[in-house]
Design a protein around this motif. Sequence first.
Motif, PDB file in Angstrom:
ATOM      1  N   ASP A  73      45.997 -18.714 -13.975  1.00 41.68           N
ATOM      2  CA  ASP A  73      46.446 -20.011 -13.456  1.00 41.68           C
ATOM      3  C   ASP A  73      47.356 -20.743 -14.426  1.00 41.68           C
ATOM      4  O   ASP A  73      47.580 -21.939 -14.276  1.00 41.68           O
ATOM      5  N   VAL A  74      47.880 -20.024 -15.409  1.00 41.22           N
ATOM      6  CA  VAL A  74      48.985 -20.577 -16.205  1.00 41.22           C
ATOM      7  C   VAL A  74      49.804 -19.403 -16.716  1.00 41.22           C
ATOM      8  O   VAL A  74      49.281 -18.474 -17.334  1.00 41.22           O
ATOM      9  N   THR A  78      53.547 -19.597 -12.440  1.00 35.76           N
ATOM     10  CA  THR A  78      52.813 -20.769 -11.935  1.00 35.76           C
ATOM     11  C   THR A  78      53.503 -22.057 -12.397  1.00 35.76           C
ATOM     12  O   THR A  78      53.619 -23.011 -11.630  1.00 35.76           O
ATOM     13  N   ALA A  90      47.765 -27.824 -11.819  1.00 40.66           N
ATOM     14  CA  ALA A  90      46.405 -27.590 -11.301  1.00 40.66           C
ATOM     15  C   ALA A  90      46.352 -27.714  -9.778  1.00 40.66           C
ATOM     16  O   ALA A  90      45.547 -27.056  -9.124  1.00 40.66           O
ATOM     17  N   ASP A  91      47.225 -28.579  -9.209  1.00 38.96           N
ATOM     18  CA  ASP A  91      47.289 -28.723  -7.749  1.00 38.96           C
ATOM     19  C   ASP A  91      47.761 -27.432  -7.092  1.00 38.96           C
ATOM     20  O   ASP A  91      47.200 -26.968  -6.098  1.00 38.96           O
ATOM     21  N   THR A  93      47.811 -24.351  -8.371  1.00 34.46           N
ATOM     22  CA  THR A  93      46.930 -23.196  -8.547  1.00 34.46           C
ATOM     23  C   THR A  93      45.647 -23.358  -7.724  1.00 34.46           C
ATOM     24  O   THR A  93      45.094 -22.379  -7.245  1.00 34.46           O
ATOM     25  N   ARG A  94      45.208 -24.616  -7.521  1.00 36.85           N
ATOM     26  CA  ARG A  94      44.014 -24.825  -6.679  1.00 36.85           C
ATOM     27  C   ARG A  94      44.333 -24.413  -5.237  1.00 36.85           C
ATOM     28  O   ARG A  94      43.553 -23.720  -4.581  1.00 36.85           O
ATOM     29  N   THR A  97      44.451 -20.656  -5.065  1.00 35.55           N
ATOM     30  CA  THR A  97      43.129 -20.065  -5.302  1.00 35.55           C
ATOM     31  C   THR A  97      42.294 -20.157  -4.026  1.00 35.55           C
ATOM     32  O   THR A  97      41.629 -19.192  -3.617  1.00 35.55           O
ATOM     33  N   THR A 117      38.945 -18.711 -15.255  1.00 37.25           N
ATOM     34  CA  THR A 117      40.380 -19.041 -15.220  1.00 37.25           C
ATOM     35  C   THR A 117      40.931 -19.088 -16.644  1.00 37.25           C
ATOM     36  O   THR A 117      40.218 -19.428 -17.591  1.00 37.25           O
ATOM     37  N   THR A 119      43.080 -21.279 -17.785  1.00 38.47           N
ATOM     38  CA  THR A 119      43.094 -22.647 -18.318  1.00 38.47           C
ATOM     39  C   THR A 119      41.683 -23.117 -18.681  1.00 38.47           C
ATOM     40  O   THR A 119      41.533 -24.025 -19.481  1.00 38.47           O
ATOM     41  N   GLY A 120      40.680 -22.482 -18.122  1.00 37.17           N
ATOM     42  CA  GLY A 120      39.300 -22.837 -18.452  1.00 37.17           C
ATOM     43  C   GLY A 120      38.805 -22.154 -19.721  1.00 37.17           C
ATOM     44  O   GLY A 120      37.646 -22.354 -20.115  1.00 37.17           O
ATOM     45  N   VAL A 202      52.639 -28.913 -19.508  1.00 38.40           N
ATOM     46  CA  VAL A 202      51.663 -27.824 -19.601  1.00 38.40           C
ATOM     47  C   VAL A 202      51.586 -27.327 -21.048  1.00 38.40           C
ATOM     48  O   VAL A 202      52.389 -26.496 -21.476  1.00 38.40           O
TER      49      VAL A 202
END
Length: 455
Positions: A73-74, A78, A90-91, A93-94, A97, A117, A119-120, A202
């Motif tokens: 997700d990064v 993306t 984040a919008d 990729t959400r 997903t 993820t 980013t997590g 980012v």
Amino acid sequence: MALRLYDSLRRDVRPLTASQADGVFRFYNCGPTVYAPAHIGNFRTFVVNDLIRRLADRQFGPGRVKHVRNLTDVDDKTIRRAREERRPLADVTRQWTEKFHRDCAALNCLPPHVEPTATGHIPEQIDMIAALERRAHAYRTEDGSVYFKVSSFNDYGSLSRLKERELKLGSALKATTADSDEKEDGSDFALWKGHKPDDGDVFWPSPWGPGRPGWHIECSAMSKKHLGDTIDLHTGGVDLLFPHHENEIAQSQCCNQQPFSLHWYHSEHLLVDGKKMSKSLGNLYTLDDLTAKGFSPVAVRYALLSGHPRKQLNFTLESVHAAEKALGHLRAYAASLPATGGDPATLAPVIAALEDDLNTPAALGALFTVVNRGTHGVDAAGFAEVMGLLGFDLRTTPTAAPEAPAAVRALADQRWAAKAARDFARADALRAEIAQAGWTMLDRKDGFSLEPNKR
Ligand code: AMP
Ligand code: ZN
């Protein structure tokens, strides 16, 4: 019997084993990059991995398989998509997903136990890069980036046999040179990318200044966190073999001083007209494209499993038609079966073929040999078990193909007449008008059909 799979590292078909004392089978599958809908080429890979998951569940038992599939997700793609749409990363990729999850559910793919993820897991990635730097496997550059020093890892290239293809080495390694001019060597790859204006907001703080992780490090870090230093199986599509998986091995083994994955499996690509289905070539079908044509997701799953997973498969609409028909036979057969009294040996050849390096064409062949022979020796429970391994949910049925509005059908009739009269200019103009209305006219020798436009 036990599941045997081709191992891309050792280059032979070997049994899968849970190597650690707890008996848990540790399985990492590289997941999607979430910036657009996944196409059915991507889903060929995920459906094949779902088959591995189902066979592993059967072999190791409930609770004895840990399946991890990440979300990228990064990355450049993306970030570019978020910038183009002027939306927070984040919008974007959400959104994709959630779409990916809906498509996976429609294709009856079991959710992984953990879906981490990138980013997590920024701290985990930073820790790993710092460890690689301490061990002199990484170096910093002026622009605040950190690179992996490929020459510091003797085994580099063993998965993709780079060293054995020395003549091609230069060109193969060029594939990784896009990162920066600041690298010491063309084959080195980015672990951390110093912040650039294009990345906008980012970025994350790090010991090397603001920036973001390189792509490869996320899988090394997430697999270490959720499965430990050594895992039992790592999978992905063949395009990931080099450089992604080669780089994962280098990062993980240099950081952990332990073997990384004991088994590597790569499934082959889905093609369209002889070319890899890909977003960049624009020759893709999404699941929605196919359901809009009236196909059921289970038929798409069937079509994706109809070819041997280690051979390229050319996608055609006819193959989904054929799958729909085959599923119709399976539904009728299932409905005719007695509840009990079957002999497990009758369907054993189907399972044996699946366990023999996922030989799905042989498994489907064996299945229809049994089906065509009649119900003797098969009961509902035994049949349901085999359908469950293949992930064919027979309760779902095809949706009716959408019908074009009367005005579009009238245009299509006029175009058919113009073509018959060899007035091709008028026929082309009418085709454009039909396309404008959102429909595509498909000509056959004896008539035509109308389908919603793909885009
Ligand atoms: P991506 O979202 O691009 O990271 O890809 C997700 C997965 O799909 C990876 O395992 C790729 O190897 C796989 N993949 C990409 N294109 C195809 C294709 N045409 N056929 C089969 N698998 C594919
Ligand atoms: Zn990966």
